[in-house]
Scaffold this active site. Structure first.
Site: not given
Length: 565
Positions: A335, A337, A343-344, A487, A490, A539
């Site tokens: 990712r 991002e 948490r990323h 979370e 998903s 996670r």
């Protein structure tokens, strides 16, 4: 009269046999997207799936009180027998583990026995004519060894003492010694030690290390309490640790975290294999984006542009079209991002699954719930030693969970958050981190669980491949799963209708490139209705163990500021 047997056999061979066996032939209906109530009551959520969704072609006869009592007694007896077998199995595993541990103990060789060991030099003290050292294996197990000057052979003893002085902590050494009984407090083996006969340096560590492993192994509380003393312990910053991650991972708790990460993968596989899944391996170089809304890394691919896969999503669904009706994968996810949060990560390990559904996408929620139950239960029993080591440095409690899936629907979550005085606007926006945490706390208070599922997310915040709710297109047949209010997973029922998914892609302004063309084409050739989920391994580890940063759950983390080591 034409026999129906060939058709029933065909249904079974096409992957519907689970539904036929569980619900009856009536499940082989056309479109499996029956509308559900907006909020599923807790009592309904905790009914077995076969009760919630079974055919109602013929009304059941009312049972007498005696029959109801008999059925209840039978159910309780089956449950008690299941618990007994479960406890018996756990006891056997514990006994086996204890036997293996006993077989590996140094002192089981008995006093006077000679052993050869290879290990890492945890610590060493040489003073005068004596030496005490501690040898470490597998980050957890330590044993003390000693050497004393021999008056009958002073020259050889002096050479040994001189050599021992050259050894540095964290070096790998081979040691031959004689087992003797002792009272030791500085090692995990406390009733035996080794008297050194020979020792050899296999790989010598630098005398000056970036930091000491014993400093990396201290809890934050221990470091904080030492600051007002004469000898405060050093604070090791996160960047220093990550720059020398191999050294940081020698600390027992950090090493055990990697073992727990491995255990979760093992248990994920165990559960899904037992539920009829097949492991697949999908491409990580793809022609276009696999996740709308997520940043993508691009690279040159022989003159064209390729992307690093943001998930195996499209290929999981094409596996269903290939008549692999239950599939999973463990693999890297990328990712691009620019998220510098605790948490990323830019690269993580995805635990993905996809399955054909027979009547309702709630079937997938039950499969995933059973899988997480298997993970949670077995971590606490089969990896109890690792968890004990971790919790001495990073405090946490076991995750609480319900026996049946705890499923909230979106409107229920909105009401809970409004009661917590959050402004939810039109109630069609995504949840913030603060709202997720507040929702998790409310669910824990109301239902007594750290692990729950939130269903019926608004369609506008979900990916293009998500099936809209047939009762209200503003919402979708999609869900997230949470541990301690954050979370971890998903998922959704996927849109398997090629015309509808094309319409959604166009509505979201996504260009249909070569990658999406083949994806849609696989639906034009016929595909079972299906649903799935994607889980972030790091996670799960991070939240299960109550860590303060997801980087502690990644062996060599990748974030916007780190691409080494």
């Amino acid at each position: 009269m034409v026999s129906t047997t060939p058709m029933l056999l065909f249904l079974s061979s096409a992957g519907v046999r689970r539904a036929v066996g569980r619900f009856g032939p009536s499940v082989a209906t056309a479109f499996l997207n029956a509308p559900t109530s907006t909020v599923m009551p807790m009592a309904t959520r905790q009914q077995p799936l076969s009760t919630r969704f079974m055919s109602t072609d013929a009304p059941a006869e009312e049972k007498t009180e005696e029959e109801k009592a008999a059925i209840k007694a039978q159910r309780e007896a089956r449950k008690a027998e299941k618990e007994r077998k479960k406890a018996e199995k756990a006891a056997k595993k514990a006994a086996k583990a204890a036997a293996e541990e006993a077989a590996n103990r140094i002192d089981d060789y008995g006093p006077g026995k000679t052993v050869w060991l290879r290990g890492r030099l945890n610590s060493i003290r040489v003073k005068g004519g004596s030496c005490f050292l501690v040898l470490r294996q597998n980050s957890f197990d330590t044993v003390q060894a000693c050497f004393f000057k021999d008056k009958e052979n002073p020259e050889q003893s002096a050479k040994m003492i001189k050599y021992l002085k050259t050894l540095t902590t964290e070096s790998m050494v081979d040691l031959e010694g004689t087992v003797t009984t002792a009272d030791v407090r500085s090692a995990s083996i406390q009733d035996a030690e080794l008297v050194i006969k020979r020792i050899h340096s296999v790989s010598k560590a630098d005398a000056m290390l970036p930091f000491l492993v014993e400093d990396a192994a201290r809890s934050e509380k221990e470091v904080e309490e030492s600051q007002d003393t004469d000898r405060p312990f050093p604070r090791l910053g996160q960047e220093l640790r990550l720059d020398h991650r191999w050294l940081d991972l020698r600390a027992p708790a950090n090493n055990a975290i990697m073992r727990v990460q491995s255990a979760i993968c093992q248990l994920f596989r165990e559960s899904l294999y037992s539920q009829g899944f097949v492991e697949i391996h999908t491409p990580k170089l793809i022609a276009g984006e696999s996740e709308s809304g997520a940043g993508v890394f691009t690279t040159d691919y022989f003159g064209t542009t390729a992307c690093l896969a943001q998930s195996p999503q499209l290929y999981k669904q094409m596996a269903i079209s290939s008549d692999l009706d239950r599939v999973f994968e463990i693999g890297p996810v990328f990712r691009a991002e620019n998220s510098n949060t605790r948490r990323h990560l830019c690269e993580f390990t995805g635990l993905d699954l996809e399955m054909a559904i027979n009547e309702h996408y709630m079937e997938t929620l039950e499969v995933v719930h059973n899988m997480f139950k298997h993970i949670f239960e077995n971590l606490e029993t089969r990896w109890a030693k690792e968890l004990e080591v971790i919790r001495t440095q990073y405090e946490s409690e076991p995750v609480t969970f319900t026996d049946e899936p705890c499923v909230l629907h979106w409107p229920e979550a909105m009401e809970i958050l409004k009661e917590k005085e959050f402004d939810m606007g039109d109630e069609l926006g995504d949840l913030t981190s603060a709202q997720e945490l507040a929702l998790g706390a409310a669910v824990k208070e109301k239902y007594g669980t750290d692990f729950f599922m939130l269903d019926k997310y608004p369609s506008n915040i979900r990916p293009f491949y998500t099936m809209p709710d047939p009762a209200d297109a503003r919402f979708s047949n999609s869900y997230d799963m949470f541990i301690r209010g954050q979370e971890i997973c998903s998922g959704a029922q996927r849109c398997h209708d090629p015309e509808l998914v094309t319409e959604i892609i166009n509505q979201k302004g996504i260009e249909i490139g070569d990658g999406l063309k083949t994806y849609i084409e696989s639906f034009r050739h016929g595909v079972s209705p299906h649903a799935g989920a994607g889980i972030g391994l790091e996670r799960v580890v991070f939240l299960y163990l109550g860590l303060d940063n997801v980087r502690k759950a990644s062996m060599f983390p990748r974030d916007p500021n780190r691409c080494t080591p």
